[in-house]
Structure formats: C-alpha cells, structure tokens
Enzyme design. Structure first.
Site, PDB file in Angstrom:
ATOM      1  N   THR A 179       0.835  -1.193   0.000  1.00 34.91           N
ATOM      2  CA  THR A 179       0.000   0.000   0.000  1.00 34.91           C
ATOM      3  C   THR A 179       0.871   1.243   0.000  1.00 34.91           C
ATOM      4  O   THR A 179       1.980   1.233   0.534  1.00 34.91           O
ATOM      5  CB  THR A 179      -0.940   0.049   1.229  1.00 34.91           C
ATOM      6  OG1 THR A 179      -1.790   1.192   1.115  1.00 34.91           O
ATOM      7  CG2 THR A 179      -0.171   0.134   2.543  1.00 34.91           C
ATOM      8  N   ASN A 185      -0.646   3.917   1.229  1.00 35.28           N
ATOM      9  CA  ASN A 185      -1.460   4.699   2.159  1.00 35.28           C
ATOM     10  C   ASN A 185      -0.974   4.450   3.592  1.00 35.28           C
ATOM     11  O   ASN A 185      -1.130   3.351   4.125  1.00 35.28           O
ATOM     12  CB  ASN A 185      -2.929   4.269   1.977  1.00 35.28           C
ATOM     13  CG  ASN A 185      -3.888   5.028   2.863  1.00 35.28           C
ATOM     14  OD1 ASN A 185      -3.574   5.309   4.008  1.00 35.28           O
ATOM     15  ND2 ASN A 185      -5.068   5.324   2.343  1.00 35.28           N
ATOM     16  N   LYS A 193      -3.568   3.176   6.168  1.00 33.96           N
ATOM     17  CA  LYS A 193      -3.858   1.743   6.043  1.00 33.96           C
ATOM     18  C   LYS A 193      -2.734   0.919   6.658  1.00 33.96           C
ATOM     19  O   LYS A 193      -2.981  -0.059   7.342  1.00 33.96           O
ATOM     20  CB  LYS A 193      -3.955   1.348   4.571  1.00 33.96           C
ATOM     21  CG  LYS A 193      -5.233   1.650   3.870  1.00 33.96           C
ATOM     22  CD  LYS A 193      -5.149   0.913   2.519  1.00 33.96           C
ATOM     23  CE  LYS A 193      -6.225   1.248   1.573  1.00 33.96           C
ATOM     24  NZ  LYS A 193      -6.052   0.538   0.285  1.00 33.96           N
ATOM     25  N   GLU A 216      -0.777   0.813 -11.223  1.00 34.79           N
ATOM     26  CA  GLU A 216      -2.028   1.262 -11.851  1.00 34.79           C
ATOM     27  C   GLU A 216      -3.176   0.324 -11.454  1.00 34.79           C
ATOM     28  O   GLU A 216      -3.130  -0.889 -11.708  1.00 34.79           O
ATOM     29  CB  GLU A 216      -1.882   1.282 -13.378  1.00 34.79           C
ATOM     30  CG  GLU A 216      -2.953   2.151 -14.004  1.00 34.79           C
ATOM     31  CD  GLU A 216      -3.089   1.926 -15.510  1.00 34.79           C
ATOM     32  OE1 GLU A 216      -4.152   2.249 -16.048  1.00 34.79           O
ATOM     33  OE2 GLU A 216      -2.127   1.422 -16.119  1.00 34.79           O
ATOM     34  N   ASP A 245      -7.801  -3.401  -1.098  1.00 33.49           N
ATOM     35  CA  ASP A 245      -8.501  -2.372  -1.863  1.00 33.49           C
ATOM     36  C   ASP A 245      -9.823  -2.135  -1.148  1.00 33.49           C
ATOM     37  O   ASP A 245     -10.555  -3.082  -0.833  1.00 33.49           O
ATOM     38  CB  ASP A 245      -8.746  -2.784  -3.315  1.00 33.49           C
ATOM     39  CG  ASP A 245      -9.066  -1.546  -4.155  1.00 33.49           C
ATOM     40  OD1 ASP A 245      -8.181  -0.682  -4.297  1.00 33.49           O
ATOM     41  OD2 ASP A 245     -10.213  -1.420  -4.631  1.00 33.49           O
ATOM     42  N   SER A 246     -10.080  -0.872  -0.856  1.00 33.44           N
ATOM     43  CA  SER A 246     -11.222  -0.582   0.004  1.00 33.44           C
ATOM     44  C   SER A 246     -11.930   0.673  -0.470  1.00 33.44           C
ATOM     45  O   SER A 246     -11.439   1.401  -1.333  1.00 33.44           O
ATOM     46  CB  SER A 246     -10.737  -0.427   1.451  1.00 33.44           C
ATOM     47  OG  SER A 246      -9.564   0.357   1.503  1.00 33.44           O
ATOM     48  N   GLY A 272      -9.586   9.393   6.068  1.00 33.93           N
ATOM     49  CA  GLY A 272     -10.493   9.329   4.927  1.00 33.93           C
ATOM     50  C   GLY A 272     -11.931   9.692   5.250  1.00 33.93           C
ATOM     51  O   GLY A 272     -12.238  10.788   5.759  1.00 33.93           O
ATOM     52  N   TYR A 273     -12.839   8.782   4.970  1.00 37.08           N
ATOM     53  CA  TYR A 273     -14.276   9.033   5.145  1.00 37.08           C
ATOM     54  C   TYR A 273     -14.762   8.740   6.570  1.00 37.08           C
ATOM     55  O   TYR A 273     -15.962   8.826   6.839  1.00 37.08           O
ATOM     56  CB  TYR A 273     -15.082   8.188   4.140  1.00 37.08           C
ATOM     57  CG  TYR A 273     -14.780   8.512   2.685  1.00 37.08           C
ATOM     58  CD1 TYR A 273     -15.339   9.634   2.075  1.00 37.08           C
ATOM     59  CD2 TYR A 273     -13.933   7.710   1.920  1.00 37.08           C
ATOM     60  CE1 TYR A 273     -15.066   9.947   0.746  1.00 37.08           C
ATOM     61  CE2 TYR A 273     -13.647   8.011   0.591  1.00 37.08           C
ATOM     62  CZ  TYR A 273     -14.218   9.129   0.008  1.00 37.08           C
ATOM     63  OH  TYR A 273     -13.938   9.430  -1.305  1.00 37.08           O
TER      64      TYR A 273
HETATM   65  P1  ITT Z   1      -3.334   1.963  -1.852  1.00 39.91           P
HETATM   66  O1  ITT Z   1      -4.101   1.682  -3.114  1.00 39.91           O
HETATM   67  O2  ITT Z   1      -1.920   2.321  -2.101  1.00 39.91           O
HETATM   68  O3  ITT Z   1      -3.499   0.858  -0.834  1.00 39.91           O
HETATM   69  P2  ITT Z   1      -5.301   4.061  -1.537  1.00 39.91           P
HETATM   70  O4  ITT Z   1      -5.544   5.111  -0.506  1.00 39.91           O
HETATM   71  O5  ITT Z   1      -5.227   4.514  -2.982  1.00 39.91           O
HETATM   72  O6  ITT Z   1      -3.962   3.274  -1.140  1.00 39.91           O
HETATM   73  P3  ITT Z   1      -7.620   2.481  -2.201  1.00 39.91           P
HETATM   74  O7  ITT Z   1      -7.388   2.582  -3.656  1.00 39.91           O
HETATM   75  O8  ITT Z   1      -7.996   1.135  -1.625  1.00 39.91           O
HETATM   76  O9  ITT Z   1      -6.355   2.923  -1.359  1.00 39.91           O
HETATM   77  O10 ITT Z   1      -8.708   3.553  -1.800  1.00 39.91           O
HETATM   78  C1  ITT Z   1      -9.370   3.470  -0.619  1.00 39.91           C
HETATM   79  C2  ITT Z   1      -9.913   4.818  -0.228  1.00 39.91           C
HETATM   80  O11 ITT Z   1     -11.143   4.578   0.488  1.00 39.91           O
HETATM   81  C3  ITT Z   1      -8.985   5.518   0.770  1.00 39.91           C
HETATM   82  O12 ITT Z   1      -8.097   6.395   0.140  1.00 39.91           O
HETATM   83  C4  ITT Z   1      -9.984   6.246   1.671  1.00 39.91           C
HETATM   84  O13 ITT Z   1     -10.380   7.426   1.049  1.00 39.91           O
HETATM   85  C5  ITT Z   1     -11.180   5.301   1.683  1.00 39.91           C
HETATM   86  N1  ITT Z   1     -11.110   4.361   2.826  1.00 39.91           N
HETATM   87  C6  ITT Z   1     -10.729   3.053   2.805  1.00 39.91           C
HETATM   88  N2  ITT Z   1     -10.743   2.516   4.023  1.00 39.91           N
HETATM   89  C7  ITT Z   1     -11.142   3.495   4.855  1.00 39.91           C
HETATM   90  C8  ITT Z   1     -11.328   3.565   6.243  1.00 39.91           C
HETATM   91  O14 ITT Z   1     -11.082   2.537   7.030  1.00 39.91           O
HETATM   92  N3  ITT Z   1     -11.737   4.733   6.760  1.00 39.91           N
HETATM   93  C9  ITT Z   1     -11.977   5.804   5.977  1.00 39.91           C
HETATM   94  N4  ITT Z   1     -11.797   5.841   4.656  1.00 39.91           N
HETATM   95  C10 ITT Z   1     -11.385   4.687   4.081  1.00 39.91           C
END
Ligand code: ITT
Length: 203
Positions: free
Chosen positions: A9, A11, A14, A42, A71-72, A155-156
């Site tokens: 990741t 992030n 995460k 990508e 992926d979340s 995030g959210y």
């Molecule tokens: P990676 O792909 O590098 O893991 P990313 O942030 O781009 O990082 P995702 O594509 O999975 O990850 O996008 C998930 C988004 O959903 C993340 O950026 C947050 O905005 C939101 N999200 C996921 N899990 C969350 C959580 O537990 N609490 C709040 N927002 C969350």
C-alpha cells in the site's frame, strides 16, 4: 518462526491499521518501500477484489515474498454505491478529504434515516511467491452523517455514522475501530486462512 510479509500500500493510514490489527501475529510487516519498491501501481480493475489482486501480484512478483494488499472504499446506497472502487480518486486523488466528505453530505441533502445507508468494503488479497492467490472481502455497515465528527481514523471516517454506537468511525479509538471495521474483519479472516495454509504460525 517469524515470517516476513509485505503490505502493498502507498497509504500510511492503512499501513498503520494493518500493523495494529496484526500486532499479535508472528509476522514482520514490510512496507513496499522497505521491500525496495518505489513507484505507482495502476489500479485498473473494476472490483475491489481485482484491484487488491493487482497490487499484491505486482509486488509479490518483484519482491518474492508473501504479499498482502487491500482495496477498500465507501459505498453510499443513495448514490448507486458511489464512490465505491473510486473512493481514493473521488473528486481527484489529491483533493482533501474534508472536501470529499462535504460533497457526499451535500449530495444527501433531504435524505433521512436509513435512506442514508452506506458501507465500507475491504477486499484483502494475498499472493505467494509461487503465484498462489487468495482474496476475500468484508464490510462494515453504517450511514452517512449529517456533519463530520471526530479526529481519529482517516479518509471518510468522520462522516461514517454508526447508529448502534451513536458516533462516527472517527470518534472510535483505533482499537474499537479495528475490532468492527471492514479492514479488521478482512485481515483477521485472511490471517486464519494463511495460517491454515501453513504460511505462518499462530501467535
Ligand atoms: P493503496 O491503493 O496504495 O493501498 P489508496 O488510498 O489509494 O492506497 P484504495 O485505492 O484502496 O487505497 O482507496 C481506498 C480509499 O477509500 C482511501 O483512500 C480512503 O479514502 C477510503 N477508505 C478506505 N478505508 C477506509 C477507512 O477505514 N476509513 C476511511 N476511509 C477509508
């Protein structure tokens, strides 16, 4: 025996949660950077599972260690499950979450009670160096709050309201969130599966 695994990741929030959730397991979790990978992956899948597998495959193929990826995202029922797999890219990748959160609240103006239902989704993929793959998904149900609240999480989380608890995800402690979250549930289930497959021993 301690096992090294990679969490693919970019992030940092995460990664922090991932380490907290697996803190009692006999594993050392390397970030992509610690595993020697720099760069972007990508995510061109159309489902959470596909994108999780894309991330895990990319890193397992390059670093030759068991690699997990998540992926979340947030599905808002009233908005036909938007932003869904595009949660990170909603209104632009670099747009602050305060703006994204305000936008979702605005789009639900006049929508009340259970019609504000939403869920967090997390697909976790595991890819072994020999190419074997596992993927599973878990969710967390809630509603979109009328206003952001709380400082924890990311995030959210400030707009994800839990009717049973009377607060948002961002008002939970990290331990409370991990116990009930999409990510906590998915990672613990993946851990059980990997232990059964002999990938690492129990704690
Ligand atoms: P990676 O792909 O590098 O893991 P990313 O942030 O781009 O990082 P995702 O594509 O999975 O990850 O996008 C998930 C988004 O959903 C993340 O950026 C947050 O905005 C939101 N999200 C996921 N899990 C969350 C959580 O537990 N609490 C709040 N927002 C969350």
């Amino acid at each position: 025996m301690n096992t090294k695994i990679i969490f693919a990741t970019g992030n940092k929030d995460k990664l922090r949660e991932f380490r907290q959730i697996l803190q009692d397991e006999d594993v050392t979790i390397l970030s992509m950077k610690e595993a020697g990978f720099e760069g972007d992956i990508e995510e061109n899948g159309t489902t959470f599972e596909e994108n999780a597998l894309i991330k895990a495959r990319t890193i397992a193929g390059k670093c030759h260690l068991l690699t997990l990826a998540d992926d979340s995202g947030l599905e808002v029922d009233y908005l036909n499950k938007e932003p869904g797999v595009y949660s990170a890219r909603y209104l632009g990748e670099d747009t602050p979450h305060s703006v994204k959160n305000a936008s979702l609240i605005e789009r639900l103006t006049g929508v009340e009670g259970e019609a504000r239902s939403a869920r967090f989704v997390c697909a976790v993929a595991a890819v072994f160096p020999d190419g074997h793959e596992e993927v599973l998904r878990r969710t967390m149900e809630g509603q979109i709050a009328h206003a952001p609240a709380g400082e924890n999480g990311f995030g959210y989380d400030p707009i994800f309201y839990l009717p049973d608890r009377g607060c948002t995800n961002a008002e939970l402690t990290p331990e409370e969130k991990n116990k009930i979250s999409h990510r906590g549930k998915a990672l613990r289930a993946m851990c059980d599966l990997l232990k059964e497959a002999g990938a690492f021993s129990g704690s």
